[in-house]
Design a protein around this motif. Sequence first.
Motif, PDB file in Angstrom:
ATOM      1  N   ALA A  28    -125.026  44.041  16.439  1.00 58.74           N
ATOM      2  CA  ALA A  28    -126.123  44.424  17.325  1.00 58.74           C
ATOM      3  C   ALA A  28    -126.492  45.895  17.158  1.00 58.74           C
ATOM      4  O   ALA A  28    -125.676  46.715  16.733  1.00 58.74           O
ATOM      5  CB  ALA A  28    -125.728  44.158  18.773  1.00 58.74           C
ATOM      6  N   HIS A  75    -126.912  43.677  28.365  1.00 56.08           N
ATOM      7  CA  HIS A  75    -126.468  42.390  28.901  1.00 56.08           C
ATOM      8  C   HIS A  75    -124.998  42.215  28.536  1.00 56.08           C
ATOM      9  O   HIS A  75    -124.469  42.940  27.696  1.00 56.08           O
ATOM     10  CB  HIS A  75    -127.311  41.220  28.389  1.00 56.08           C
ATOM     11  CG  HIS A  75    -127.249  41.037  26.905  1.00 56.08           C
ATOM     12  ND1 HIS A  75    -127.828  41.918  26.020  1.00 56.08           N
ATOM     13  CD2 HIS A  75    -126.659  40.090  26.132  1.00 56.08           C
ATOM     14  CE1 HIS A  75    -127.603  41.505  24.792  1.00 56.08           C
ATOM     15  NE2 HIS A  75    -126.893  40.408  24.817  1.00 56.08           N
ATOM     16  N   ASP A  79    -120.934  41.597  22.054  1.00 50.76           N
ATOM     17  CA  ASP A  79    -121.467  42.391  20.937  1.00 50.76           C
ATOM     18  C   ASP A  79    -122.322  43.559  21.424  1.00 50.76           C
ATOM     19  O   ASP A  79    -122.788  44.357  20.615  1.00 50.76           O
ATOM     20  CB  ASP A  79    -122.231  41.521  19.928  1.00 50.76           C
ATOM     21  CG  ASP A  79    -123.357  40.716  20.521  1.00 50.76           C
ATOM     22  OD1 ASP A  79    -123.279  40.351  21.718  1.00 50.76           O
ATOM     23  OD2 ASP A  79    -124.334  40.429  19.800  1.00 50.76           O
ATOM     24  N   HIS A  80    -122.498  43.684  22.737  1.00 48.18           N
ATOM     25  CA  HIS A  80    -123.255  44.810  23.288  1.00 48.18           C
ATOM     26  C   HIS A  80    -122.413  45.719  24.165  1.00 48.18           C
ATOM     27  O   HIS A  80    -122.894  46.755  24.596  1.00 48.18           O
ATOM     28  CB  HIS A  80    -124.486  44.301  24.053  1.00 48.18           C
ATOM     29  CG  HIS A  80    -125.411  43.557  23.151  1.00 48.18           C
ATOM     30  ND1 HIS A  80    -126.531  44.133  22.579  1.00 48.18           N
ATOM     31  CD2 HIS A  80    -125.344  42.297  22.648  1.00 48.18           C
ATOM     32  CE1 HIS A  80    -127.119  43.252  21.785  1.00 48.18           C
ATOM     33  NE2 HIS A  80    -126.409  42.123  21.813  1.00 48.18           N
ATOM     34  N   ASP A 190    -131.312  41.642  23.847  1.00 48.21           N
ATOM     35  CA  ASP A 190    -131.511  40.413  23.078  1.00 48.21           C
ATOM     36  C   ASP A 190    -132.659  39.532  23.568  1.00 48.21           C
ATOM     37  O   ASP A 190    -132.724  38.363  23.185  1.00 48.21           O
ATOM     38  CB  ASP A 190    -130.217  39.602  23.046  1.00 48.21           C
ATOM     39  CG  ASP A 190    -129.212  40.197  22.070  1.00 48.21           C
ATOM     40  OD1 ASP A 190    -129.530  41.219  21.431  1.00 48.21           O
ATOM     41  OD2 ASP A 190    -128.106  39.636  21.958  1.00 48.21           O
ATOM     42  N   HIS A 233    -131.089  42.880  17.963  1.00 43.73           N
ATOM     43  CA  HIS A 233    -130.650  42.628  16.589  1.00 43.73           C
ATOM     44  C   HIS A 233    -131.875  42.716  15.680  1.00 43.73           C
ATOM     45  O   HIS A 233    -132.950  42.239  16.052  1.00 43.73           O
ATOM     46  CB  HIS A 233    -130.032  41.232  16.450  1.00 43.73           C
ATOM     47  CG  HIS A 233    -128.813  41.028  17.303  1.00 43.73           C
ATOM     48  ND1 HIS A 233    -127.530  41.061  16.796  1.00 43.73           N
ATOM     49  CD2 HIS A 233    -128.676  40.792  18.636  1.00 43.73           C
ATOM     50  CE1 HIS A 233    -126.657  40.860  17.773  1.00 43.73           C
ATOM     51  NE2 HIS A 233    -127.330  40.687  18.905  1.00 43.73           N
TER      52      HIS A 233
HETATM   53 ZN   LIG Z   1    -126.475  40.297  20.848  1.00 42.21          ZN
END
Ligand SMILES: [Zn+2]
Length: 332
Positions: A28, A75, A79-80, A190, A233
């Motif tokens: 990300a 969020h 991955d964030h 996202d 992304h």
């Molecule tokens: Zn993501």
Amino acid sequence: MSITGGDVVDLGTGLYAWLPPKRGWGLANCGLLVSPRGGLWIDTPYDPVLAGQFLVESEKRLPDGATVDRIVVTHANGDHFWGAGVLPDAEIIATREAREHIHYDPTPQQQHALVTQSDPATPLGAYLGRHFGVFDWSATEPVQPTTYFTGELELTLGAYAVEITALPPAHTGGDLIVHLPAQRAVFSGDVIFSSSPEQPGDHPVHWAGPLGNVIAACERVLATGAEVIVPGHGPVLDRAGVHEHIGYLSYVRERAHALHAAGVPPLEAARRVIAEGRYPALGLPERLVVTVGTEYRHLDGGTDMPGVLQVMSQVAAVAHEAEPAMTGGGAE
Ligand SMILES: [Zn+2]
């Protein structure tokens, strides 16, 4: 094996985007805002290795003695924000609704066990290993936001305003966007996954939905007047790129509604949308299983989200059906 590299893009007026070295699950974009007073991150990379690399790049751009002391989390997907452990003293800001999603996803160590202990002879085990085996959460503690808000939150960093808006359920149940008026920029998280001819991206994956809310979120991004849009992304976009993405989302929404009306079951509907091949440059088409499934759930009356493992098993099965002609995109 771990991933190294990543690009820092200077967006001007103290704002930078850190873009990971390739596309795929979990890779990300992040933001860094720098003022003489200090620094602020928008999201973190997925694991401590990547987060450490982003921290090194951030420190090169901070004034002497200044630190990154706040992280805005778009969020609650790992991955964030799972990389926040590299900044143990930072304030971590998320929407109140993001708290629920933290409990929906596995913890970092549960995910590590899942990836390293699943049987690679099964489609799910092979899929998790291929797409998530490059990350390392063996020693990653769960991250908890320290500040929750609802609605709107305005921060300042030195002379810069940071305008944060919570969204209705879209990508997850607790998304937000960050508008930086002095930089004419938005970090969308996202609700936008981008792609360009030079830097092809992946199909989006939407857990909460419905897609009408994701489209509304894209329109909200445009309504800020921002000229530079950093998606969760994929490459940095201009306004035309956001309009193009709304076209993608509208197409998937329209196909899901038509197939639902025709009585086609959700998994078969996802297979059919994939087979249409309307966006051949995008990786990870099997993620349409999640997004189409989400839209069906709303059309059927919107009950709770199914378990993440159940969903990922279907994603892995559909990716497996497509092999070897299509191995499922960009994470290898
Ligand atoms: Zn993501």
